[in-house]
Design a protein around this motif. Structure first.
Motif, PDB file in Angstrom:
ATOM      1  N   ARG A 161       9.563  40.621   1.908  1.00 22.03           N
ATOM      2  CA  ARG A 161      10.502  41.147   1.892  1.00 22.03           C
ATOM      3  C   ARG A 161      11.325  41.942   0.850  1.00 22.03           C
ATOM      4  O   ARG A 161      11.896  43.375   0.755  1.00 22.03           O
ATOM      5  N   ARG A 178      15.725  32.106   2.127  1.00 21.45           N
ATOM      6  CA  ARG A 178      17.042  32.747   3.495  1.00 21.45           C
ATOM      7  C   ARG A 178      16.240  34.144   4.256  1.00 21.45           C
ATOM      8  O   ARG A 178      16.472  35.689   4.359  1.00 21.45           O
ATOM      9  N   ILE A 179      14.760  33.629   4.950  1.00 22.91           N
ATOM     10  CA  ILE A 179      14.679  34.417   5.369  1.00 22.91           C
ATOM     11  C   ILE A 179      15.780  34.954   7.195  1.00 22.91           C
ATOM     12  O   ILE A 179      15.954  33.796   7.377  1.00 22.91           O
ATOM     13  N   PHE A 180      15.064  35.823   7.675  1.00 25.53           N
ATOM     14  CA  PHE A 180      15.883  35.998   9.061  1.00 25.53           C
ATOM     15  C   PHE A 180      15.565  35.576   9.770  1.00 25.53           C
ATOM     16  O   PHE A 180      14.608  36.017  10.488  1.00 25.53           O
ATOM     17  N   GLY A 181      15.799  34.057  10.539  1.00 24.16           N
ATOM     18  CA  GLY A 181      14.414  33.222  11.166  1.00 24.16           C
ATOM     19  C   GLY A 181      14.741  33.981  12.380  1.00 24.16           C
ATOM     20  O   GLY A 181      13.559  33.479  13.871  1.00 24.16           O
ATOM     21  N   ASN A 182      16.375  34.577  13.483  1.00 25.95           N
ATOM     22  CA  ASN A 182      16.295  34.936  14.566  1.00 25.95           C
ATOM     23  C   ASN A 182      15.372  36.386  14.474  1.00 25.95           C
ATOM     24  O   ASN A 182      15.016  36.862  15.627  1.00 25.95           O
ATOM     25  N   LEU A 183      14.855  36.500  13.573  1.00 28.48           N
ATOM     26  CA  LEU A 183      14.798  38.639  13.554  1.00 28.48           C
ATOM     27  C   LEU A 183      12.504  37.865  13.468  1.00 28.48           C
ATOM     28  O   LEU A 183      12.141  36.601  12.669  1.00 28.48           O
ATOM     29  N   MET A 217      25.362  39.068  -6.244  1.00 28.62           N
ATOM     30  CA  MET A 217      25.640  38.243  -5.064  1.00 28.62           C
ATOM     31  C   MET A 217      27.522  36.886  -5.412  1.00 28.62           C
ATOM     32  O   MET A 217      27.742  36.890  -4.815  1.00 28.62           O
ATOM     33  N   LEU A 267      13.389  45.558   8.092  1.00 27.96           N
ATOM     34  CA  LEU A 267      15.307  45.368   7.872  1.00 27.96           C
ATOM     35  C   LEU A 267      15.120  45.905   5.496  1.00 27.96           C
ATOM     36  O   LEU A 267      15.401  46.191   5.865  1.00 27.96           O
ATOM     37  N   ALA A 268      14.112  44.816   5.339  1.00 23.88           N
ATOM     38  CA  ALA A 268      14.798  45.168   4.077  1.00 23.88           C
ATOM     39  C   ALA A 268      14.482  46.692   3.499  1.00 23.88           C
ATOM     40  O   ALA A 268      14.561  46.910   1.796  1.00 23.88           O
ATOM     41  N   GLY A 271      15.773  28.800  -1.558  1.00 24.72           N
ATOM     42  CA  GLY A 271      15.911  28.776  -0.620  1.00 24.72           C
ATOM     43  C   GLY A 271      15.699  29.175   0.992  1.00 24.72           C
ATOM     44  O   GLY A 271      15.508  29.871   1.238  1.00 24.72           O
ATOM     45  N   ARG A 313      22.051  35.770  -9.220  1.00 24.48           N
ATOM     46  CA  ARG A 313      22.572  35.935  -8.384  1.00 24.48           C
ATOM     47  C   ARG A 313      23.867  37.226  -9.306  1.00 24.48           C
ATOM     48  O   ARG A 313      23.971  37.889  -8.637  1.00 24.48           O
ATOM     49  N   PRO A 346      15.592  35.331  -3.009  1.00 23.00           N
ATOM     50  CA  PRO A 346      16.453  33.867  -3.025  1.00 23.00           C
ATOM     51  C   PRO A 346      16.345  32.209  -3.720  1.00 23.00           C
ATOM     52  O   PRO A 346      15.307  31.960  -2.377  1.00 23.00           O
ATOM     53  N   HIS A 400      16.055  40.669  -4.992  1.00 21.27           N
ATOM     54  CA  HIS A 400      16.336  39.024  -5.338  1.00 21.27           C
ATOM     55  C   HIS A 400      15.379  38.262  -4.275  1.00 21.27           C
ATOM     56  O   HIS A 400      16.041  38.479  -3.123  1.00 21.27           O
TER      57      HIS A 400
END
Ligand SMILES: Nc1ncnc2c1ncn2[C@@H]1O[C@H](COP(=O)(O)OP(=O)(O)OP(=O)(O)O)[C@@H](O)[C@H]1O
Ligand SMILES: [Mg+2]
Lengths: 237, 311
Positions: free
Chosen positions: A150, A89-94, A51, A102-103, A87, A46, A85, A83
């Motif tokens: 991604r 952290r993908i965007f579940g609503n996309l 981050m 997006l990347a 967990g 991070r 990360p 990175h």
């Protein structure tokens, strides 16, 4: 030397998580940092991807450039540091494809983007089959593939990976590391952080061991695999 | 005893009125909802941004009318007013984000809420100082024509308000679904901490979101000025709170929800007033909302917070 980390200190409020960590990674290398829960592995990554802020006196350089001059999004867009990360952290609503495009938000090389997308889909066939599906409906393993794909799309020079094996069945885990090998072959340096020390040390060329925010050991991965202390503490033997 | 036919015309008449009122609530509440979705903060200055937008619209309309009324057809002046006002009001939105909220990004949410209220007060008094307390009147941008369709009275202004509001929302939906900026906004509403890892600057997406909200509100202001031509510096307060309620009722960050809730609010208000004395209107209308929220605390389309608040 591609990535240089010197005397890196990071605190969360009053809690000091890293006490002056120093290491380096060469271009094209696969390097791993292993350590127990809470040792500071994620924090190290991070800090590199900006981050979390690092304390004054910390040195972070990438190809001779001062990483600390860049904000988190510029570290990706301008320096090419990606990175994955903790967990996922993908965007579940996309959708899967949207996550991957997006990347490329800051990229302007449209032709190369199309090639890269195809490359990722060739690497992870399961993602291609599910490309229009919402990412939130993917299985854990598929989400991990998406997170890696991604990152590959977002920045190409070095990939920081935070426990890509987490939650994967043993076979999938091996597939994942094969895929990472392929990514490395395209010229992407890999800095991998893992709790699964055996797997990580078999995969990497060099390794570091972190304990309580301090690096305590370093060496060739094969030597670390044979190191009695590493064996005792991290390989369960 | 009224005949069924009369009752039906009465209903239709109120339906039209409800659609008009709902159009204002819907478009304004979308600005609330988007900002909340993307940045997890309620921009309590939004009602006053609407007010400032209306004043900007007033200024532009007055200027354009003075300069071009004799040479250009009315609809070009109307479109010119909308476009220029939207552009200028967007910058108000950007300003609010950059000067008001950006420095507070990692501060507790309460600080941001207080700041929002403060910004609102600054805008109100700012207008008061610049233009005085006298009430201004929004110039009509089109000649009002009334149609009588089977006893239902319809003005071209009402029809225009309803249609333009719908078009705005459709355009926004397109933007959110089809452009990379819209995609980034959706991603932020899911997990804003992971967004910078995609090379996306939050310092672009956040002001953009404010700009869109303010731009929409300002067009709503122009339309509002056509329906209710009196401007006053506090006009944004009540309508702002109502739009806030609609945003909550619609569900966190849901544009569809905010729009739907905006219309619903318009309907409830209008129809409550047809049955009960108008002094009780808001009391009864908002009791109904409260009741709905009791059973659907996340609103119509509210997502669960999927964001783990650390990376
Ligand atoms: N956001 C945070 N706020 C406060 N403390 C934190 C935060 N993130 C990490 N820490 C603390 O910093 C230390 C290092 O955490 P870090 O996440 O880097 O460990 P890790 O080696 O990645 O562990 P794990 O293997 O469990 O993921 C821990 O003591 C942890 O509790
Ligand atoms: Mg970790």
């Amino acid at each position: 030397m591609q990535l240089k980390v010197e005397n890196l200190e990071v605190s969360y409020g009053n809690i000091k998580a890293l006490h002056g960590v120093s290491f380096s990674v060469d271009a094209g290398e696969i390097v791993t940092i292993i350590g127990a829960n809470g040792a500071g592995k994620s924090t190290t990554l991070r800090a590199i991807s900006r981050m979390v802020p690092s304390a004054p006196g910390s040195v972070l350089e990438f190809n001779g450039q001062d990483i600390l001059k860049y904000s988190a999004d510029k570290v990706v867009a301008k320096l090419g540091i990606s990175h994955v990360p903790e967990g996922r952290r993908i965007f579940g609503n996309l959708t899967v494809t949207e996550n991957l495009t997006l990347a490329c938000f800051a990229r302007k090389d449209t032709d190369q983007i199309a090639k890269d997308l195809k490359w990722v889909f060739d690497l992870f066939g399961r993602l291609e089959e599910r490309k229009d599906q919402l990412a939130g409906t993917l299985s854990g393993g598929e989400q991990q593939m998406l997170a890696v794909g991604r990152a590959f799309m977002s920045g190409r020079k070095i990939m920081l990976l935070d426990e890509p094996s987490m939650g994967l069945a043993p076979l999938l885990m091996l597939d994942m590391f094969d895929a990472l090998k392929e990514i490395n072959k395209t010229g992407t340096t890999i800095l991998l952080v893992e709790q699964n020390a055996r797997l990580a040390l078999k995969f990497a060329q060099r390794g570091y061991v972190i304990e309580n925010g301090t690096l305590v050991l370093e060496g060739k991965a094969s030597d670390l695999l044979d190191d009695p202390e590493v064996k005792k503490a991290y390989l369960g033997a | 005893m009224e005949s069924l036919g009369e009752l039906f015309t009465y209903f239709l008449q109120n339906l039209i009125n409800a659609l008009q009122r709902g159009s204002f609530y819907a478009v304004i509440s979308i600005g609330y909802s988007m900002v909340y979705g993307v940045l997890m903060l309620f921009n309590f200055a939004h009602g006053d941004i609407f007010m400032v937008g209306t004043y900007i619209g007033f200024g532009i309309a007055t200027l354009l009318l003075a300069a071009f009324a004799s040479i250009l057809p009315g609809w070009t002046i109307f479109i010119g007013t909308v476009v220029i006002t939207m552009f200028l009001a967007s910058w108000i939105g950007v300003f609010v984000e950059v000067a008001g909220y950006r420095p507070l990004r990692s501060a507790p949410r309460a600080s941001a809420a207080i700041t929002g209220l403060m910004i609102g007060i600054i805008f109100e008094t700012g207008i008061l100082i610049m233009l005085g307390a006298k009430r201004l009147s929004f110039p009509p941008l089109m000649e009002s024509v009334t149609y009588n369709i089977g006893g239902v009275f319809l003005t071209n202004v009402k029809v225009m308000i309803i249609i333009i509001s719908l078009l705005l929302m459709i355009a926004l939906q397109f933007f959110i679904q089809k452009t990379k900026w819209g995609m980034a906004m959706r991603a932020m509403s899911y997990d804003f901490l992971a967004v910078p890892l995609m090379g996306v600057s939050i310092n672009i997406i956040a002001p953009l979101t404010f700009a869109i909200g303010a731009g929409l509100a300002s067009v709503s202001g122009i339309l509002y000025g056509q329906a209710y031509p009196i401007l006053d510096p506090y006009m944004g307060v009540i309508i702002g709170w109502k739009a806030f309620v609609a945003a909550i009722l619609g569900g966190r960050g849901s544009i569809k929800g905010a729009a739907l809730a905006g219309y619903l609010l318009g309907f409830i208000e209008i129809f409550v007033a047809t049955i009960f004395p108008s002094t009780l209107r808001d009391l009864i209308a908002y009791s109904i909302i409260l009741l709905i929220l009791t059973y659907r605390p996340r609103g119509f389309f509210g997502m669960e917070h999927s964001t783990k608040l650390r990376l």
